[in-house]
Scaffold this active site. Structure first.
Site, short mmCIF file in Angstrom:
data_model
loop_
_atom_site.label_atom_id
_atom_site.label_comp_id
_atom_site.label_asym_id
_atom_site.label_seq_id
_atom_site.Cartn_x
_atom_site.Cartn_y
_atom_site.Cartn_z
N GLU A 194 0.84 -1.21 0.00
CA GLU A 194 0.00 0.00 0.00
C GLU A 194 0.88 1.26 0.00
O GLU A 194 0.74 2.14 0.86
CB GLU A 194 -0.98 -0.02 1.18
CG GLU A 194 -1.94 -1.19 1.08
CD GLU A 194 -3.12 -1.16 2.06
OE1 GLU A 194 -3.19 -0.26 2.91
OE2 GLU A 194 -3.98 -2.05 1.95
N GLU A 332 -4.78 -8.94 -0.10
CA GLU A 332 -5.48 -8.59 1.15
C GLU A 332 -6.96 -8.48 0.82
O GLU A 332 -7.36 -7.62 0.03
CB GLU A 332 -4.99 -7.26 1.73
CG GLU A 332 -3.66 -7.37 2.44
CD GLU A 332 -3.28 -6.11 3.22
OE1 GLU A 332 -4.19 -5.41 3.72
OE2 GLU A 332 -2.08 -5.84 3.31
O1 AHR Z 1 -4.72 -6.11 7.18
C1 AHR Z 1 -4.65 -4.95 7.93
C2 AHR Z 1 -4.06 -3.80 7.15
O2 AHR Z 1 -4.90 -3.44 6.10
C3 AHR Z 1 -2.74 -4.03 6.47
O3 AHR Z 1 -1.66 -3.88 7.32
C4 AHR Z 1 -2.72 -2.98 5.41
O4 AHR Z 1 -1.95 -3.34 4.30
C5 AHR Z 1 -4.18 -2.78 5.09
O5 AHR Z 1 -4.55 -1.47 5.03
#
Ligand code: AHR
Length: 528
Positions: A194, A332
């Site tokens: 991110e 994610e």
């Molecule tokens: O999964 C929790 C968080 O969500 C992670 O650290 C981040 O990459 C995302 O925003």
């Protein structure tokens, strides 16, 4: 008059309701047109240094009275082995862009802080060797996220040399002195996390400049992973991709893919990540337990947006990469709800209900249907954080409904997608209308056909008539997962509220009839 009207209404309801329930849904599977491989890496996991995801969830230390092997809890390892976890993304998330690997090796482990997640002490007792040992114990491959945000290419390059060099360099000798003479295998390398937000708030151009440095200099020296080896053995590099559907995100995908199309020998990527949580609104406000049908329908409506998101970014990727060399890696995803009352809000603790089982199945089906481009995905997160497989509390452990979906879907790992056609019908609640059922099918390496069907409707069972053109089926056997309520959960005291039951369907005239419980996920293998 009023009572006559009521009786008439009741009569109509009594006559129409069973008819609606009895209507069969025709599902046909065309085994003559096999699709893409449903890459086993679609069933990947994500384990970040966040709350009790690592500490207590995986790592208890060798001196713990919780049974462990070299500090890693045995109950968790046994449970995860049954999932055949293909890969684990580590050490973050946002944590990765502040992680300095040297603090997590050797005898002296300095305590640092975890500013992203509650500002707690990070003891660094779980570091590189402990992670690789954990992978070895569960049989998974490494997906390392390197620190592109606050680290340097040199730091990341040295980490990879430490991990993978076979020759007696100083770093390889240090690895051997720390207990692992043989080079490790690193299957996947994430180039930041991110970077448009917690990873450094970069513009696409700034990220590209940095990413190219990491792509070039962070080398894998493992002799078994060199360019002369099959691609499936080499380390695949995954760049930071979009985090949504808006123009900010489509611009990001455009920029990275356009640059990739013109890439030279000195840098390359094999994947572009996509992050997308089912959250509806920020900050996450939906309860993970103690909710009703409205929240069930709203969350599932939101989760189905994954399809459009994947298609939107795939279309951009197709423009620059029609041969689909670069995978879309959804590394994610999952349901993100309000923290459980009383928990540390920085630990992202939530329960996991039957709704999450349905949510998981719907997303896995979306990934499988787009398996030509989506070749890897990592649910967030593995243990005790967000949509977890496993919850622990000191020596106690419980498996979640999501865990059971992953277990039921194991036969789909590396199976070949087979097209399924059906009229899903509709399930309506208030102003929300969703497809009533969802289904995918795939053939495993032994040629056995597997079918996964989700009945989204929480109120009505679904009768499915499965036509298997070309297959002379005798029966279908497998498992079905449902529970009394949409928010049914497994707890330490009642761990078996949402567990799969055996499921059998007999064939007649070459067709299988499956009666699915309301709000259920069913996976069957077809017996010929
Ligand atoms: O999964 C929790 C968080 O969500 C992670 O650290 C981040 O990459 C995302 O925003």
């Amino acid at each position: 008059m009023r009572s006559l009207f009521c009786s008439l209404t009741l009569l109509i309801v009594a006559v129409t309701a069973p008819m609606a329930a009895a209507q069969k849904i025709q599902v046909s599977i065309d085994v003559s047109k096999p699709g893409a491989k449903v890459d086993r890496n679609l069933f990947g996991q994500f384990a970040e240094h966040l709350g009790h995801g690592i500490y207590e969830g995986i790592w208890v230390g060798p001196d713990s009275r919780i049974p462990n092997t070299r500090g890693i809890r045995n109950d968790v390892v046994t449970a995860l082995k049954a999932l055949k976890v293909p890969n684990v993304r580590w050490p973050g998330g946002c944590f990765a862009d502040e992680y300095h690997w040297r603090k997590g090796i050797g005898r002296e482990r300095p305590a640092t802080l975890n500013p992203n997640w509650g500002g707690v002490i990070e003891p660094n007792t779980f570091g590189t060797h402990e992670f690789m040992d954990f992978l070895d114990q569960i049989g998974a491959e490494a997906y390392l996220s390197v620190n592109l945000g606050s680290g340097t290419p040199q730091e990341a390059a040295e980490w990879l040399e430490y991990l993978t060099a076979a020759q007696p360099t100083a770093l390889a000798k240090e690895r051997a002195a720390n207990g692992h003479p043989a080079p490790y295998n690193v299957a996947f390398l994430g180039l930041g996390n991110e970077s448009w937000d917690c990873g450094g708030n970069m513009t696409p151009d700034y990220y590209l400049d940095r990413m190219k440095l990491f792509s070039h200099f962070v080398r894998n020296f493992n002799p078994d992973q060199q360019p002369d080896k099959p691609k499936s053995q080499q380390m695949l590099k995954i760049a930071v991709g979009p985090g949504g559907a808006e123009s900010r995100w489509t611009d990001w995908t455009e920029s990275i893919m356009k640059a990739w199309q013109a890439h030279t020998w000195s840098w390359d990527i094999d994947g572009l990540s996509l992050h997308s949580y089912t959250v509806v609104k920020w900050p996450p406000a939906y309860a993970s337990v103690g909710f009703g049908e409205t929240e069930y329908a709203q969350i599932l409506k939101s989760t189905l947006e994954m399809k459009d998101l994947v298609e939107k970014h795939s279309a951009i990727m197709d423009k620059y990469d029609p041969q689909k060399k670069v995978a879309l890696v959804v590394d994610e995803w999952g349901g993100w709800y309000a923290p459980l009352p009383g928990s540390n809000p920085g630990f992202l603790v939530q329960q996991n209900s039957l709704r999450d089982a349905v949510l998981a199945a719907l997303n896995l089906n979306i990934f499988a249907r787009h398996a030509d481009r989506v070749r890897m995905a990592n649910i967030a997160q593995m243990i005790n954080v967000l949509q977890a497989m496993i919850l622990t509390d000191k020596e106690k452990m419980v498996l979640t409904p999501t865990y059971y979906v992953y277990k039921m879907y194991v036969p789909f790992q590396d199976a070949t997608f087979v097209p399924v056609s059906f009229d899903a019908g509709t399930y309506t609640h208030g102003d929300i209308t969703l497809p009533r059922v969802d289904a995918i099918a795939a053939k495993d390496k032994a040629g056995k056909l597997w079918v996964a069907i989700t009945n989204v409707d929480p109120n009505q069972s679904a009768e499915i008539e499965l036509a298997l053109g070309g297959i002379n089926a005798k029966s279908a056997t497998g498992e079905t997962l449902s529970a009394p309520k949409v928010d049914s959960v497994n707890t330490f005291d009642a761990p078996n509220t949402v567990v799969p039951k055996a499921f059998v369907a007999k064939a007649q005239d070459g067709k299988l009839t499956l009666k699915l419980e309301p709000k259920s996920v069913t996976v069957v293998g077809v017996e010929q």
